[in-house]
Each structure stands twice: as structure tokens, then as C-alpha cells.
Design a protein around this motif. Sequence first.
Motif, short mmCIF file in Angstrom:
data_model
loop_
_atom_site.label_atom_id
_atom_site.label_comp_id
_atom_site.label_asym_id
_atom_site.label_seq_id
_atom_site.Cartn_x
_atom_site.Cartn_y
_atom_site.Cartn_z
N ASN A 45 0.83 -1.20 0.00
CA ASN A 45 0.00 0.00 0.00
C ASN A 45 0.86 1.25 0.00
O ASN A 45 1.92 1.27 0.63
N LEU A 46 0.38 2.26 -0.61
CA LEU A 46 1.13 3.51 -0.66
C LEU A 46 0.84 4.32 0.60
O LEU A 46 -0.31 4.58 0.94
N ASP A 47 1.92 4.69 1.32
CA ASP A 47 1.74 5.48 2.54
C ASP A 47 2.17 6.93 2.35
O ASP A 47 1.68 7.83 3.00
N ARG A 48 3.18 7.11 1.49
CA ARG A 48 3.76 8.46 1.37
C ARG A 48 4.20 8.70 -0.08
O ARG A 48 4.79 7.81 -0.70
N MET A 61 -7.55 9.19 2.56
CA MET A 61 -6.85 7.90 2.54
C MET A 61 -5.69 7.85 3.54
O MET A 61 -5.05 6.82 3.71
N GLY A 62 -5.39 8.99 4.13
CA GLY A 62 -4.28 9.05 5.07
C GLY A 62 -2.93 9.02 4.36
O GLY A 62 -1.91 8.67 4.95
N LEU A 63 -2.93 9.37 3.08
CA LEU A 63 -1.67 9.37 2.31
C LEU A 63 -0.89 10.65 2.63
O LEU A 63 -1.43 11.76 2.52
N VAL A 64 0.35 10.49 3.00
CA VAL A 64 1.18 11.67 3.30
C VAL A 64 1.78 12.16 1.98
O VAL A 64 2.36 11.39 1.22
N GLU A 81 6.51 5.52 -1.11
CA GLU A 81 6.86 4.63 0.01
C GLU A 81 5.62 3.93 0.53
O GLU A 81 4.54 4.53 0.57
N GLY A 82 5.80 2.69 0.93
CA GLY A 82 4.68 1.93 1.49
C GLY A 82 5.04 0.47 1.53
O GLY A 82 5.90 0.01 0.75
N GLY A 83 4.40 -0.27 2.43
CA GLY A 83 4.65 -1.70 2.51
C GLY A 83 6.11 -2.02 2.78
O GLY A 83 6.61 -3.04 2.30
N SER A 126 10.43 1.34 -0.95
CA SER A 126 10.23 2.61 -1.65
C SER A 126 10.63 2.47 -3.11
O SER A 126 11.43 1.60 -3.47
#
Length: 535
Positions: free
Chosen positions: A348-351, A397-400, A421-423, A426
Amino acid sequence: MKIIVTDEVTGEGLALLQRDPRITLDLRPGIPREELLEIIGGYDAIITRSGTTVDKALLDAAIRLKVVARAGVGIDNVDVECASAKGVIVVNAPFGNTNAAAEHTLALLLAACRKVPAAQASLKGGDWKRAKFTGVELRGRTAGVIGIGKVGGRVAARLKAFECEVLACDPYVSAKRAQDLGVRLVDLDELCRTCDIVTVHTPLTDETRGLIGAAEIARMKPGVILLNVARGGILDEAALLAGLESGQVALAAVDVFSEEPPATDTLKRLVAHERVVVTPHLGANTQEAQVNVAVDVSREILAWLDKAPLENAVNLPRFDAALMGQMRPWFRLMAILSEFGLQLMKGNLDRATFGYAGGLSHHDCTPLTVSGLAALLDRMVEQPVNMVNAGLIAEQMGLVVEEHKSTEGGPFSNLVTLTLEGGGSSRVVAGTLFEGTPRIVRLRDYAMDFTPQEHMLLLHYEDKPGRIGRIGTVLGAHDVNIAFLNLGRREKRGEAMVILSVDSPVPPAVVAEIGRETEAGFIKALHLPSAAGIG
Ligand SMILES: NC(=O)c1ccc[n+]([C@@H]2O[C@H](COP(=O)([O-])OP(=O)(O)OC[C@H]3O[C@@H](n4cnc5c(N)ncnc54)[C@H](O)[C@@H]3O)[C@@H](O)[C@H]2O)c1
Ligand SMILES: O=C(O)[C@H](O)COP(=O)(O)O
């Protein structure tokens, strides 16, 4: 593009749209709400004035809608938040009717002061009465203008021409604005206590609803004259009626109502009051203003069709038109980088971090970040994402989302780097424009140089003689033609990053075969519609 016009919008102004072969224009002024709800799903754009309520129910039914165009300034009849969440652009015409509204304010003020409507009715009724219609003059009075924006500023200037002393209350303007207009900025309390005439010219917001209510009217000079040519409800109508009935308010002039047409008992009594001059929301009704606003929204719709910058979009991040012009060639690169990076992601994509280096870093790169983010999210979520709703969706979505700048672009005069970045991992992809064409110049920490194409194959392996030959052999055996190959590596026979563009998609079985043949640590077929100018 199918456009429905649901209010009286002058044909002269709409000619631009009527002439355009891409557009079908349906003129349905005054269409009943129920019917509009039924047919709105077939339209890409709606042109309205204040007579159409563009609320959630209408927007929910408008499954094809891209643009809400308000041929006027006030957008309180449009649920902009809901439109934004759906990625629907809302445009208005903020300047075209300013002068008309200012002139109408003065027309109503003078009409009220000189009892013009009543005197005219009396004469037309066959009477010749004069003393009854003795009025008051503006000269020498103190007038208070609440909100010295476009309309209020013009009203202030015109009041000065009538030799009024003008006070203004507007917490959001600079002292220079007041100085330029030659008015004294005061707070609301001082304005209420000292003015003979008070006129409101703010937008209707939660803050301005009831801005002038019973308490404010009670603080005013007995015999005050009150005007509302802005929006019904800024000047509380029940309080105004009570003020008129008690004599605290001598005269009033009202063009706009909290309910149009006025239907409640209070509003009917206000309209009927003999010391009130009323018009049915005519502030913008001049031939000039109506052509202006219709032309303005037509231009915005054409700009949207032409993918050109929009000047009056109220829910797009506001970017300078010149800046958007400069940034436009980079939008495709942003889409390509986003698509490329995302296809390489595992978890998942976080940032998402957008980096701008070199010449670009001297500019406001927000349009690029927002367009890159929109491209990313458009591939991640089901609903269409564009520059209107990208920020909102990322937040939900909480994506930074971060933006970094550096003047140092290395060998490149401009460089855009996207880091996803995620999971726990990167992905880094960087690109630039060469003579206006997007080029990818870095993947992870490998220097690369290729023009992205629709179908590509990316591999990472230990560089050994014969590996490229094997890739060619496997692809050839499956009738996949190689258009271009680029290899990035840090040292001889070290690890290599190889990218190939191919004329047709590489089937998964062929990808697996090449992976085996080359002992690739990583291999992926990429499909980049944006590189082909699609999406
Ligand atoms: N009657 C009509 O047909 C007609 C025509 C045009 C405009 N309007 C209305 O006139 C109003 C003004 O339009 P505009 O184009 O000048 O808008 P504008 O945005 O240019 O100006 C509004 C001004 O109000 C000020 N303001 C906001 N909140 C305030 C507050 N709490 N106290 C004091 N000032 C505040 C803002 O700082 C701004 O300077 C709007 O309500 C608009 O819808 C009516
Ligand atoms: O907000 C506006 O532009 C004015 O109030 C005019 O509204 P109208 O276009 O409905 O006359």
C-alpha cells in the motif's frame, strides 16, 4: 460535451458555446427541479444563476457532470464541498456583474431617499402630491459599507461622489485597500454606532449570516437607512422588519432575500412595508453584466474542453494563469512518473514525495504536485480523481504527500523525482523534459535515459554477457518487437537495470520466461497509457 442552461443566461454570451461543434447546448431556463433531477445525469456541464440549487441531491444524480458554471459571482446556491469531493469543477464569473450591483445599490438608495417608487405610483394613479414625497439627501451623511470587495469598493467610491463620509468594515482587507478607496476602516460596532446609512456587501457565509441583526440595529442611530444588495440573510430580515416597525430604521432597500421569491410571512411583510424599496434580485440584471457573465463562464467551459488553465474555478487550487501556462508541459511527465512509480509498488502507498530540482525549484510547483497526486490517485481509487479532489482524497486515505525542492539538479537543468513509500519499501523514479518530451533519467539509484512508451518491460539482474541476447530471443520467439532498450548500471558486470519499450504488450508467460532466462531479481511488464497520451 452536453451542457444544460437552467437559468436565464443571455444568448449573446452563450454564442461562443453555440458555435463550437464539440458542444450541444440545451437551454432550459426555469426547468422544474424534479425534471432537472431526472435528466441531469446526461449532462457534462450545467450553467446556472442563483435560481438553481446545485445541492448534493442534484450532484448525486449528475453522474457525468464535470463542470458547474455559475454565471454570476455568488456560489451560495452550489454545494461546492460536495462538488469538490466528486471532482466536479465549479467556476463562476466574479467580475462581470460587479458594476451592475454597485450601480443598483445606489439606484435603490436614491430611490428610497427620494421615495421614487411611491411618488411614481401616486402620479401614475392620477394624484399630484408633492409634500408627501419629501425625501432626504445623501450629501453630508456618514455611510458605512460592510465588505469593501469588488462591489462594496465601488459602492464606497460612488457614495463619496455623493459627498458622503464613508466608513468601512472589512476584517480581511489591507489598510491600503481602504486608503486607496479613501474610506476609514472601523470595526462593526463603530460602524453601527456612527453611520446614517449602512449597506452590506459581503458574501453569505456562516460568519456573515445575520451579521446585522436586532442587537446591531438597536445600536444604530435612530432613523438609520439600511441596504442589502448582497445576499438575503446577511441583514437579518425579521430584525429589519422590527426596526422599520419601531421606527429605529427610517428607510430600507432590499434586492435579495433569504428565500427567493419571498414566501414567508416576514418576507412578505418586509416587501410590502411602505418604507422599503424592493427589487426581485436585479443587482446583476443589466444587459452589459449579463453578457459579461455569460461570456466569462462560456470561456471557462471552453478552456476546460481545451485543457487550458481555468481562471475562475472556485474549487481548484488557485494558481496564477501564467504559472499554469509554464507548468503545463510538465503535467504529462507528472502523470508518467506517477503511473510508472505506482506500477512498481508492491504494498500500500503510505507516502508520496515530489522533488523538484534545478530551475523548477524557483517556481511554485504546487500545480505539478497536485497534478501528479491526481494521476497517482486516479489509478488507485475507483472514483475519478482530478486536481479538484486529489488533495481531499489523499487526506481521506491518510496518504502523506510531501514536496521537496533543491536548486541543484545535477546534470539536468530541471529534474522531477517521485518517491513512493509503502509496505516497507520505496520506489524512486525521476524524469525531465527534453525539448518538451518526457524522459525518465533515473530509476532507483540507476542513471537511465529513455522516452517512456505505452508498453515497457523492466528488469533488474546481474549483468553478464548474452543476457540482452536472450531477452531478444524470447521476445522474438513470441513475436514481440523491441523498439528501444536502455541499460543502467553502476559498474562493469555489476547489477543492471534494463528497460525495454516494445510494440505490443508482453504476455505474463513471456515475462516469466525472460525472468528465468536472465535470472532477473525483478521483472515487470509496464503499461503506461499516459506515455501514449492516454489517461
Ligand atoms: N444583488 C445582486 O444581484 C448581486 C450582484 C453581484 C454580487 N452580489 C453579492 O454581493 C456580495 C459582494 O460581492 P463581491 O463580488 O463584492 O464579493 P467580494 O468577494 O469581492 O467582496 C466581499 C468582501 O466582503 C468581505 N468580508 C467577508 N466577510 C466579512 C465580514 N465578516 N465582515 C466584513 N467584511 C467581510 C471580504 O473581505 C471582501 O472584501 C456577494 O454576496 C455577492 O453575491 C449580489
Ligand atoms: O451572485 C451574483 O452574481 C448576483 O447575486 C446575481 O445573481 P443572478 O445571476 O441570479 O442575478
